[in-house]
Design a protein around this motif. Sequence first.
Motif, PDB file in Angstrom:
ATOM      1  N   ARG A  61      -5.546  12.929  -1.617  1.00  0.00           N
ATOM      2  CA  ARG A  61      -5.545  11.913  -0.556  1.00  0.00           C
ATOM      3  C   ARG A  61      -4.223  11.163  -0.448  1.00  0.00           C
ATOM      4  N   SER A  62      -3.192  11.662  -1.094  1.00  0.00           N
ATOM      5  CA  SER A  62      -1.862  11.031  -1.033  1.00  0.00           C
ATOM      6  C   SER A  62      -1.931   9.524  -1.271  1.00  0.00           C
ATOM      7  N   ILE A  63      -2.531   9.157  -2.387  1.00  0.00           N
ATOM      8  CA  ILE A  63      -2.653   7.731  -2.740  1.00  0.00           C
ATOM      9  C   ILE A  63      -1.276   7.196  -3.153  1.00  0.00           C
ATOM     10  N   ASN A  64      -0.958   5.983  -2.693  1.00  0.00           N
ATOM     11  CA  ASN A  64       0.307   5.338  -3.070  1.00  0.00           C
ATOM     12  C   ASN A  64       0.135   4.315  -4.192  1.00  0.00           C
ATOM     13  N   PHE A  81      -1.372   7.420 -18.483  1.00  0.00           N
ATOM     14  CA  PHE A  81      -1.668   8.777 -18.000  1.00  0.00           C
ATOM     15  C   PHE A  81      -0.846   9.068 -16.746  1.00  0.00           C
ATOM     16  N   PHE A  82      -0.776   8.105 -15.846  1.00  0.00           N
ATOM     17  CA  PHE A  82       0.010   8.284 -14.619  1.00  0.00           C
ATOM     18  C   PHE A  82       1.496   8.437 -14.951  1.00  0.00           C
ATOM     19  N   LEU A  83       1.993   7.584 -15.835  1.00  0.00           N
ATOM     20  CA  LEU A  83       3.433   7.621 -16.141  1.00  0.00           C
ATOM     21  C   LEU A  83       3.843   8.924 -16.824  1.00  0.00           C
ATOM     22  N   ALA A  84       2.905   9.509 -17.562  1.00  0.00           N
ATOM     23  CA  ALA A  84       3.232  10.721 -18.324  1.00  0.00           C
ATOM     24  C   ALA A  84       3.134  11.988 -17.479  1.00  0.00           C
ATOM     25  N   ASP A  85       2.672  11.853 -16.249  1.00  0.00           N
ATOM     26  CA  ASP A  85       2.429  13.026 -15.415  1.00  0.00           C
ATOM     27  C   ASP A  85       3.497  13.099 -14.317  1.00  0.00           C
ATOM     28  N   GLU A  86       4.230  14.213 -14.281  1.00  0.00           N
ATOM     29  CA  GLU A  86       5.313  14.401 -13.292  1.00  0.00           C
ATOM     30  C   GLU A  86       4.852  14.106 -11.863  1.00  0.00           C
ATOM     31  N   MET A  87       3.621  14.550 -11.548  1.00  0.00           N
ATOM     32  CA  MET A  87       3.148  14.408 -10.166  1.00  0.00           C
ATOM     33  C   MET A  87       2.628  13.008  -9.855  1.00  0.00           C
ATOM     34  N   SER A  92       2.102   3.819  -7.963  1.00  0.00           N
ATOM     35  CA  SER A  92       1.957   2.523  -8.653  1.00  0.00           C
ATOM     36  C   SER A  92       0.544   2.331  -9.168  1.00  0.00           C
ATOM     37  N   VAL A  93       0.468   1.875 -10.386  1.00  0.00           N
ATOM     38  CA  VAL A  93      -0.840   1.497 -10.937  1.00  0.00           C
ATOM     39  C   VAL A  93      -0.807  -0.016 -11.179  1.00  0.00           C
ATOM     40  N   ILE A  94      -1.742  -0.719 -10.591  1.00  0.00           N
ATOM     41  CA  ILE A  94      -1.819  -2.177 -10.792  1.00  0.00           C
ATOM     42  C   ILE A  94      -2.775  -2.417 -11.946  1.00  0.00           C
ATOM     43  N   GLY A  95      -2.200  -2.782 -13.073  1.00  0.00           N
ATOM     44  CA  GLY A  95      -2.921  -2.923 -14.336  1.00  0.00           C
ATOM     45  C   GLY A  95      -1.970  -2.489 -15.433  1.00  0.00           C
ATOM     46  N   VAL A 311      -1.494  -6.327  -0.086  1.00  0.00           N
ATOM     47  CA  VAL A 311      -0.931  -4.971  -0.237  1.00  0.00           C
ATOM     48  C   VAL A 311       0.578  -5.066  -0.461  1.00  0.00           C
ATOM     49  N   GLU A 312       1.210  -5.984   0.287  1.00  0.00           N
ATOM     50  CA  GLU A 312       2.655  -6.192   0.081  1.00  0.00           C
ATOM     51  C   GLU A 312       2.945  -6.661  -1.339  1.00  0.00           C
ATOM     52  N   LEU A 313       2.095  -7.534  -1.835  1.00  0.00           N
ATOM     53  CA  LEU A 313       2.298  -8.034  -3.204  1.00  0.00           C
ATOM     54  C   LEU A 313       2.136  -6.897  -4.218  1.00  0.00           C
ATOM     55  N   PHE A 314       1.111  -6.076  -4.044  1.00  0.00           N
ATOM     56  CA  PHE A 314       0.909  -4.953  -4.973  1.00  0.00           C
ATOM     57  C   PHE A 314       2.078  -3.960  -4.895  1.00  0.00           C
ATOM     58  N   GLU A 315       2.547  -3.737  -3.676  1.00  0.00           N
ATOM     59  CA  GLU A 315       3.679  -2.837  -3.484  1.00  0.00           C
ATOM     60  C   GLU A 315       4.895  -3.370  -4.261  1.00  0.00           C
ATOM     61  N   ALA A 316       5.110  -4.686  -4.136  1.00  0.00           N
ATOM     62  CA  ALA A 316       6.250  -5.313  -4.815  1.00  0.00           C
ATOM     63  C   ALA A 316       6.098  -5.240  -6.334  1.00  0.00           C
ATOM     64  N   VAL A 317       4.878  -5.424  -6.825  1.00  0.00           N
ATOM     65  CA  VAL A 317       4.641  -5.320  -8.278  1.00  0.00           C
ATOM     66  C   VAL A 317       5.010  -3.912  -8.745  1.00  0.00           C
ATOM     67  N   GLY A 318       4.552  -2.924  -8.002  1.00  0.00           N
ATOM     68  CA  GLY A 318       4.809  -1.526  -8.369  1.00  0.00           C
ATOM     69  C   GLY A 318       6.285  -1.190  -8.393  1.00  0.00           C
ATOM     70  N   GLU A 319       7.043  -1.847  -7.504  1.00  0.00           N
ATOM     71  CA  GLU A 319       8.474  -1.531  -7.382  1.00  0.00           C
ATOM     72  C   GLU A 319       9.368  -2.563  -8.056  1.00  0.00           C
ATOM     73  N   ASP A 320       8.809  -3.389  -8.922  1.00  0.00           N
ATOM     74  CA  ASP A 320       9.569  -4.426  -9.648  1.00  0.00           C
ATOM     75  C   ASP A 320      10.315  -5.353  -8.694  1.00  0.00           C
ATOM     76  N   ARG A 321       9.683  -5.699  -7.593  1.00  0.00           N
ATOM     77  CA  ARG A 321      10.337  -6.564  -6.600  1.00  0.00           C
ATOM     78  C   ARG A 321       9.539  -7.835  -6.343  1.00  0.00           C
ATOM     79  N   LEU A 322       8.709  -8.224  -7.297  1.00  0.00           N
ATOM     80  CA  LEU A 322       7.869  -9.398  -7.047  1.00  0.00           C
ATOM     81  C   LEU A 322       8.718 -10.653  -6.825  1.00  0.00           C
ATOM     82  N   SER A 323       9.926 -10.665  -7.417  1.00  0.00           N
ATOM     83  CA  SER A 323      10.806 -11.837  -7.259  1.00  0.00           C
ATOM     84  C   SER A 323      11.190 -12.067  -5.797  1.00  0.00           C
TER      85      SER A 323
END
Length: 428
Positions: A61-64, A81-87, A92-95, A311-323
């Motif tokens: 489902r092409s989850i982001n 598990f996500f970080l260890a998998d190439e695909m 982003s995993v929130i947690g 969603v914007e906040l979660f996106e920023a957390v995932g990309e280290d841009r919360l600042s």
Amino acid sequence: MNILLIGSGGREHSLAWKMAQSPKLTNLYTAPGNAGTMELGENIDIDTNNFDEVKKFVLERSINIVVVGPEAPLVAGIHDFFLADEMLKDISVIGPEKNAAMLEGSKDFAKEFMMKYTIPTAGFKTFDEINIKEADSYLESLKPPYVLKADGLAAGKGVLIIDSLNEAKAELKDMIENKRFGEASKKVVIEEFLDGIELSVFVLTDGETYKILPSAKDYKRIGEGDTGPNTGGMGSISPVPFADSSFMEKVEKRIIKPTIIGLQKEGLKYKGFIFFGLIKVGNDPFVIEYNVRMGDPESESVIPRIKSDMVELFEAVGEDRLSEKSIEFNDKYVASVFLVSGGYPGSYEKGKVMRGFDEVDDCILFHAGTKIDANGKIITNGGRVLSVTASGKTMEDALEKAYANSEKINFEGKYYRKDLGKDLIADS
Ligand code: AMP
Ligand code: GLY
């Protein structure tokens, strides 16, 4: 953005409700979800403890972004598990990662962390099979009541507060030697009893920056006047009137900042919510526990107060841009009253048809233990069934609306506490 939300409670419905308001959301999937999340996206029947199954779905489902509601998948290492998998590694995993999720997964770990970073908490000592012989004398050195905590996850049931010294000694042996809480009580933390009033404080962090969310209070006991057994939560209120700005400054300075710094120094990667279970003793905050997720039923009152795009906040957390982001809240009071099944937290029946959804007015219904039956009717499917959440200019307004609407939803055996907020009214 395509988002997979893991969980099935009122917390997840409130997160789903909030994310569904974002123009950035394309598809929302909740696994397994409930009758409420189903209206906001698709409920998915996958085993979220089986990370390969999660992987397959996420790729199909092409989850982001994967938002993890409960602690169990985090403690089991879903983020790693996500970080260890190439695909999967760029999704982003929130947690937090597994090592950081130990803040909730092990009470002993959390206490050692707090000691190391001088974060105020009750004095403690940890016992296991090896040093159990020293436990009696430690208990004798404390004043009653005695607080015994299973080290590991015990579904919220692993804490005993006991008045009698002999009983405390016996319970400790039962926990360690007879594994009263299974593997979770192989180790037991004994700690000093703190006498005060509890509250919950949350932050969202990308590991560097943090945003403090509104404070909340939950009501854990089944009975009015805080009596009877503990439950998963009978309701919540946000903000907490006694958590004024000078108290919250202490919380930030003494607890939140040192926690974030401690995580960084320990190399513990944390993206997600940190839940500080606090107790106010006199005018000072102490940490009772950390959780590595949002609270339930606190989310039902905290999330509706967030004005910013989740969603914007979660996106920023995932990309280290919360600042780069600011987070805004409305200045209302929100109250959530939980309708539960008769008999809960003991045994109760499921499958009761729920009525009155068309009659409610000016409130939000966050589903927890609900599902749709074969005839398309909403039926009860758990102990904690539905959070009736309402807002107002004052706490009394919010409670009045939540209670008026709680009367309109009906199902056989419905029960709810009618005294939420009464302990706080003098303060507000
Ligand atoms: P925990 O699972 O650590 O949050 O503990 C469950 C509940 O036990 C808390 O919400 C408190 O009501 C109570 N509790 C835990 N630790 C203490 C303590 N040191 N002093 C007083 N009450 C406590
Ligand atoms: N409300 C307490 C918890 O979520 O653990």
